[in-house]
Scaffold this motif. Structure first.
Motif, PDB file in Angstrom:
ATOM      1  N   SER A  25       1.260   4.201  -3.093  1.00  0.00           N
ATOM      2  CA  SER A  25       1.081   5.592  -2.881  1.00  0.00           C
ATOM      3  C   SER A  25       2.346   6.435  -3.348  1.00  0.00           C
ATOM      4  CB  SER A  25       0.740   5.973  -1.609  1.00  0.00           C
ATOM      5  OG  SER A  25       1.809   5.759  -0.616  1.00  0.00           O
ATOM      6  N   ALA A  62      -4.706  -2.263  -2.149  1.00  0.00           N
ATOM      7  CA  ALA A  62      -3.764  -1.668  -3.024  1.00  0.00           C
ATOM      8  C   ALA A  62      -4.299  -1.368  -4.391  1.00  0.00           C
ATOM      9  CB  ALA A  62      -2.481  -2.721  -3.011  1.00  0.00           C
ATOM     10  N   LEU A  70      -6.222   1.830  -3.865  1.00  0.00           N
ATOM     11  CA  LEU A  70      -5.344   2.911  -3.738  1.00  0.00           C
ATOM     12  C   LEU A  70      -4.660   3.320  -5.018  1.00  0.00           C
ATOM     13  CD1 LEU A  70      -4.312   4.491  -1.370  1.00  0.00           C
ATOM     14  CD2 LEU A  70      -2.600   2.817  -0.963  1.00  0.00           C
ATOM     15  N   HIS A  74      -7.400   0.819   6.792  1.00  0.00           N
ATOM     16  CA  HIS A  74      -8.392   1.823   6.593  1.00  0.00           C
ATOM     17  C   HIS A  74      -9.556   1.146   5.774  1.00  0.00           C
ATOM     18  CE1 HIS A  74      -6.236   4.799   8.521  1.00  0.00           C
ATOM     19  NE2 HIS A  74      -5.023   4.753   7.523  1.00  0.00           N
ATOM     20  N   ARG A 103      -6.927  -5.598   2.220  1.00  0.00           N
ATOM     21  CA  ARG A 103      -7.192  -4.346   2.561  1.00  0.00           C
ATOM     22  C   ARG A 103      -6.124  -3.983   3.689  1.00  0.00           C
ATOM     23  NH1 ARG A 103     -12.011  -3.197   0.324  1.00  0.00           N
ATOM     24  NH2 ARG A 103     -13.221  -4.835  -0.379  1.00  0.00           N
ATOM     25  N   ASN A 104      -5.877  -2.689   3.857  1.00  0.00           N
ATOM     26  CA  ASN A 104      -5.036  -1.929   4.748  1.00  0.00           C
ATOM     27  C   ASN A 104      -6.025  -1.795   6.257  1.00  0.00           C
ATOM     28  OD1 ASN A 104      -6.566   0.472   4.280  1.00  0.00           O
ATOM     29  ND2 ASN A 104      -4.796   1.273   3.292  1.00  0.00           N
ATOM     30  N   GLU A 143      -7.091   5.461  -6.833  1.00  0.00           N
ATOM     31  CA  GLU A 143      -7.267   6.547  -6.260  1.00  0.00           C
ATOM     32  C   GLU A 143      -6.277   7.552  -6.274  1.00  0.00           C
ATOM     33  OE1 GLU A 143      -8.596   5.723  -2.229  1.00  0.00           O
ATOM     34  OE2 GLU A 143     -10.628   5.204  -2.936  1.00  0.00           O
ATOM     35  N   ASN A 144      -4.909   7.038  -6.557  1.00  0.00           N
ATOM     36  CA  ASN A 144      -3.847   7.959  -6.477  1.00  0.00           C
ATOM     37  C   ASN A 144      -3.362   8.340  -7.861  1.00  0.00           C
ATOM     38  OD1 ASN A 144      -3.499   8.605  -3.540  1.00  0.00           O
ATOM     39  ND2 ASN A 144      -2.723   6.506  -3.137  1.00  0.00           N
ATOM     40  N   HIS A 159       0.679  -1.126   0.052  1.00  0.00           N
ATOM     41  CA  HIS A 159       0.044   0.049   0.108  1.00  0.00           C
ATOM     42  C   HIS A 159       0.812   1.322  -0.135  1.00  0.00           C
ATOM     43  CE1 HIS A 159      -2.765  -2.917   1.585  1.00  0.00           C
ATOM     44  NE2 HIS A 159      -3.670  -2.291   1.134  1.00  0.00           N
ATOM     45  N   ASN A 160       1.737   1.152   0.780  1.00  0.00           N
ATOM     46  CA  ASN A 160       2.696   2.331   0.958  1.00  0.00           C
ATOM     47  C   ASN A 160       3.513   2.672  -0.206  1.00  0.00           C
ATOM     48  OD1 ASN A 160       1.974   2.753   3.465  1.00  0.00           O
ATOM     49  ND2 ASN A 160       3.854   1.633   4.458  1.00  0.00           N
ATOM     50  N   ILE A 181      -9.191  -0.262   2.728  1.00  0.00           N
ATOM     51  CA  ILE A 181      -8.628  -0.068   1.284  1.00  0.00           C
ATOM     52  C   ILE A 181      -7.509  -0.856   0.819  1.00  0.00           C
ATOM     53  CG2 ILE A 181      -7.869   1.710  -0.600  1.00  0.00           C
ATOM     54  CD1 ILE A 181      -8.880   3.943   1.654  1.00  0.00           C
TER      55      ILE A 181
END
Length: 185
Positions: A7, A34, A37, A30, A27-28, A40-41, A3-4, A32
């Motif tokens: 982003s 990957a 994510l 939150h 899911r993380n 979304e990013n 996930h990190n 969400i």
């Protein structure tokens, strides 16, 4: 961890983690994944990487629900798993013509063949899946293709005793011969 990286758009690292089997749908804290994510990013290249990686791993693991999820998320319907199978080859002959229809609508090559040269029509004919045979034939499946053993879909249906499929294939062959334009001399 993935996930990190998503982003920050670390494509090569994400590719490496996916090749090791990282699940981009976990899911993380939150809630969400990957995959979400990345979308979304604004990282379409990573979203595409996750989609194609997810379809390949689903094909390899015979995870039908994940295959459908990946296809609906935009994976290439002609992507092959490590076993050489596409989603259409996997689902042909399994008695779920609705999934086959959806995959064909997504643009799958109805005449794709796996390593042993079996096509979707061959699998459906061999397994006795009448509705899939009809659908494939209505979408220009080539019944003249032969597998490595030299067998066609008609041969396979005949050998397995699927007389209804034999008749269907013969009727399409006759229909196609009658609709071929005549050659001029």
């Amino acid at each position: 961890m993935i996930h990190n990286l998503l982003s920050q758009a670390h494509y090569e690292v994400c590719q490496y983690l996916l090749s090791l089997g990282a699940d981009p749908f976990i899911r993380n804290i939150h809630g969400i994944s990957a995959y979400v994510l990345a979308a979304e990013n604004g990282h379409p290249e990573i979203s595409a990487l996750i989609t194609s990686s997810g379809l390949s791993s689903a094909l390899l693991g015979n995870d039908e629900m994940k295959m459908i999820q990946m296809l609906r998320a935009g994976a290439d319907p002609d992507s092959e798993g490590a076993n050489g199978f596409t989603a259409l080859l996997h689902f042909s002959g399994r008695g779920n013509v609705e999934i086959v229809q959806e995959i064909v609508r997504m643009g799958a090559d109805v005449n794709a063949q796996e390593a042993d040269k079996w096509s979707a029509l061959m699998f459906a004919s061999f397994r006795g899946d009448i509705q899939t045979v009809i659908h494939l034939m209505n979408n220009d499946a080539d019944q003249t293709l032969r597998n490595k053993a030299g067998k066609s879909a008609l041969d396979l249906a005949t050998n397995e005793g699927h007389s209804a499929i034999v008749e269907i294939l013969k009727s399409y062959r006759t229909k196609n011969l009658r609709t071929q334009p005549k050659k001029r001399k």
